[in-house]
Design a protein around this motif. Sequence first.
Motif, short mmCIF file in Angstrom:
data_model
loop_
_atom_site.label_atom_id
_atom_site.label_comp_id
_atom_site.label_asym_id
_atom_site.label_seq_id
_atom_site.Cartn_x
_atom_site.Cartn_y
_atom_site.Cartn_z
N SER A 168 53.45 -9.76 61.63
CA SER A 168 52.33 -8.83 61.77
C SER A 168 52.58 -7.56 60.96
O SER A 168 53.71 -7.05 60.90
N TRP A 169 51.53 -7.05 60.33
CA TRP A 169 51.65 -5.80 59.56
C TRP A 169 51.86 -4.59 60.46
O TRP A 169 52.31 -3.54 59.99
N ASP A 170 51.54 -4.71 61.73
CA ASP A 170 51.66 -3.56 62.64
C ASP A 170 53.10 -3.19 62.96
O ASP A 170 53.34 -2.20 63.65
N THR A 171 54.06 -3.99 62.50
CA THR A 171 55.46 -3.77 62.89
C THR A 171 56.17 -2.74 62.01
O THR A 171 57.33 -2.41 62.28
N PHE A 172 55.53 -2.23 60.97
CA PHE A 172 56.24 -1.38 60.02
C PHE A 172 56.22 0.10 60.40
O PHE A 172 55.25 0.60 60.96
N SER A 173 57.32 0.76 60.06
CA SER A 173 57.51 2.16 60.45
C SER A 173 56.75 3.10 59.52
O SER A 173 56.37 2.73 58.40
N VAL A 174 56.57 4.33 59.98
CA VAL A 174 55.92 5.37 59.17
C VAL A 174 56.77 5.67 57.94
O VAL A 174 56.25 5.93 56.86
N ALA A 175 58.12 5.60 58.11
CA ALA A 175 59.02 5.89 56.99
C ALA A 175 58.80 4.90 55.84
O ALA A 175 58.80 5.28 54.66
N PHE A 176 58.59 3.63 56.19
CA PHE A 176 58.34 2.61 55.16
C PHE A 176 57.02 2.88 54.46
O PHE A 176 56.92 2.80 53.23
N ILE A 177 55.98 3.23 55.23
CA ILE A 177 54.66 3.52 54.65
C ILE A 177 54.76 4.72 53.72
O ILE A 177 54.21 4.71 52.61
N LYS A 178 55.48 5.75 54.16
CA LYS A 178 55.63 6.96 53.33
C LYS A 178 56.35 6.64 52.02
O LYS A 178 56.00 7.15 50.96
N SER B 171 47.01 -4.42 51.51
CA SER B 171 47.19 -5.38 52.61
C SER B 171 47.36 -4.68 53.94
O SER B 171 46.85 -5.14 54.96
N MET B 172 48.10 -3.57 53.95
CA MET B 172 48.28 -2.80 55.18
C MET B 172 46.94 -2.35 55.75
O MET B 172 46.66 -2.51 56.94
N VAL B 173 46.12 -1.81 54.88
CA VAL B 173 44.82 -1.28 55.33
C VAL B 173 43.91 -2.40 55.83
O VAL B 173 43.27 -2.28 56.87
N LEU B 174 43.87 -3.51 55.09
CA LEU B 174 42.97 -4.61 55.45
C LEU B 174 43.39 -5.32 56.73
O LEU B 174 42.56 -5.89 57.43
N ASN B 175 44.69 -5.28 57.05
CA ASN B 175 45.19 -6.08 58.17
C ASN B 175 45.52 -5.30 59.42
O ASN B 175 45.88 -5.90 60.43
N SER B 176 45.39 -3.97 59.39
CA SER B 176 45.73 -3.19 60.57
C SER B 176 44.95 -1.88 60.59
O SER B 176 45.06 -1.08 59.66
N GLN B 177 44.18 -1.69 61.65
CA GLN B 177 43.42 -0.44 61.79
C GLN B 177 44.36 0.75 61.98
O GLN B 177 44.09 1.84 61.50
N ASP B 178 45.49 0.50 62.66
CA ASP B 178 46.46 1.57 62.89
C ASP B 178 47.09 2.00 61.57
O ASP B 178 47.24 3.19 61.29
N LEU B 179 47.45 1.01 60.74
CA LEU B 179 48.05 1.34 59.44
C LEU B 179 47.04 2.00 58.51
O LEU B 179 47.41 2.80 57.65
N TYR B 180 45.76 1.67 58.69
CA TYR B 180 44.72 2.33 57.87
C TYR B 180 44.82 3.85 58.03
O TYR B 180 44.81 4.60 57.05
N ASN C 231 38.68 0.44 47.81
CA ASN C 231 37.74 -0.44 48.53
C ASN C 231 38.23 -0.76 49.93
O ASN C 231 37.44 -0.77 50.89
N ALA C 232 39.53 -1.04 50.06
CA ALA C 232 40.09 -1.39 51.37
C ALA C 232 39.95 -0.22 52.35
O ALA C 232 39.55 -0.40 53.50
#
Length: 728
Positions: free
Chosen positions: A160-170, A195-204, A236-237
């Motif tokens: 699941s894409w929701d498993t990634f930390s804020v540090a990784f996103i940054k 992919s993060m944005v399309l697959n997780s509202q939280d990651l968006y 677009n995403a």
Amino acid sequence: MPPPADIVKVAIEWPGAFPKLMEIDQKKPLSAIIKEVCEGWSLGNHETFALQIADATNFYITEKNRNDIKNGSILRLTTSPYQTALQLHERIQSSSMDAKLEALKDLANASRDITFAQEFINLDGISLLTQMVESGTDFGDLLSFTLTAFVELMDHGIVSWDTFSVAFIKKIASYVNKSAMDTAVLQRSLAILESMVLNSQDLYHKVAQEITIGQLIPHLQGTDQDIQTYTIAVINALFLKAPEEKRQFDENIVDILNCPLTEMAHILAQKQLRSIILTNVIRSPTPINDEMAHQLYVLQVLNFNLLEDRMMTKMDPQDQAQRDIIFELRRIAFDVECEPNNGGSIEKRKSMYTRDYKKLGFINHVNPAVDFTQIPPGMLALDNMLYFAKHHQDAYIRIVLENSSREDKHECPFGRSSIELTKMLCEILKVGELPSENCHDFHPMFFTHDRSFEEFFCICIQLLNKTWKEMRATSEDFNKVMQVVREQIMRALSLKPNSLDQFKSRLQNLSYTEILKIRQSERMNQEDFQSRPILELREKIQPEIMELIKQQRLNRLCEGTCFRKISSRRRQDKFWYCRLSPNHKVLHYGDLEESPQGEVPHDSLQDKLPVADIKAVITGKDCPHMKEKGALKQNKEVLELAFSVLYESDEYLNFIAPDKHEYCVWTDGLNALLGKEMSSDYTKTDMDTLLSMEMKLRLLDLENIQIPEAPPPIPKEPSNYDFVYDCN
């Protein structure tokens, strides 16, 4: 005597040994086959070995996919997915940079196989890769192959894409935000963010906080079309996933360069981003490829979908602010100010308003607000009318006064026309519909103006008034006029004008007289003679024409088609090719690294499917790959392009055609191979066209008119251009 269906003859390779020719019994367990192969080369611990397809994919053979092994396949004996994953897990942590780089290259290549990916992920491999990225110690090729492996592993949908930390996103966002970054790293970073944005509202929400338009603009100003494509894909995403309230225009946002991408409508309304896309992408000397065309189409659709809220909003007849817009239309048209309360009697003012509203062409002369309670187009029609009145005031006043001076039955009602035209334009541009996964149909002219839809309306409302006069229409002809205007707009749009002025010019050449000529020409080309002898002749030659169409379909299948592999997670540039053998007995197919420029030879396609094994052709929502979860898979247009070939007991070869024409060609051709009826729309169209042509040729023959076997020669180019035509 043919060999049993469960026996396949293959060659098996082992490094340093001469390849073996073997017969594999598909009824035996795969582990028993591997044990037999290992014993042939005196290899112990057969549990640590596996079989792979010996081609560029290197996919592992499993119990699930073993039926894909065909006669003549070349296999390779190699270490098992678990052993390979274990070795790579250790190797990518090597202290030697060279050894680590080679390990990451191998990992990026192996991760495309879902069997290996599952084993590597079970070893907590995704966490290891994210830690390597977060540490920030790797750069260049090391980082590039790390991100490539990560993308390939995530594409399988196991984690699941929701498993990634804020540090990784940054950290990923930082690679996008840097002005000078390795192209491969930047491309993969953009793909990960999409992919993060399309697959997780939280990651968006987390990604939207890290990325600003100012940091994305330089990527659009470069010359690398792949980077530009991924950049627009990220926009677009974010736009697609933005909450409804965040898509609306915010007057308080001033600093566009530092504004978060959540304020999408405002950004798209800004001249800077639009003009950069127009200048650096659409008008770039580099031809626009299919993927970029798709992303521009998506951006166009999402931009027009901002109009949906107004399109579906009814006018409140009691809302004074909304009523004031109608008063403003009256004021601009007739150059009058709203009279003070003591200026004449109420009845006199009502009578004056009713008279003016009638001149403006509203259906309800007493309370025009009622006209805008129909949805669609709702308040969007009123917005368009006000824009036209304010930004094209002379044209607006001319249309209103011109029609108000005509006889009642010949006046073109501006109000009613505007409402119906707005509704028509929303239908043409499919406002409110989600973008199709397969469409590339963007219009450059809509990127040339900040208020492109409103300008589009202004051009079309003037066209409607012009066509009304050319048709000498009356109120009873209103629907006929709208049909002609729709045809004029559709024909002009089909020419893909580069600007709104060019669109306007195209419409000038499509007058009502010209439309009549086109219709007459088309009618003559499709003329259907109804006399009894003609009908009998048609019926007699129809089987001959059907056989001709069948041969054309089979010839097209022999040429083959490139199909795109579509994932529900994100759009990918992965292709596969399928073609029919010249003897019409085998379907050859296989994966491709990129879209081919011409036909792909049979010998380069690894897999085969005998036509005799095909049980049925399934289309639409009944296809197994359409029953999978995923919003994109359920898109109506994708469903209309999907078909599957059922073979053996429960095996499928799944297709998504690049367009409707290819879909009809393939479903017709496959049905013809199975001895079934070809029933697509294209078959009916081709039958009508060819029948009509054959009938006309035979009728000419009856009149003793000689038709030459070969076309006349093309006139030679004149050697001397020094001449002039005397008009007198």
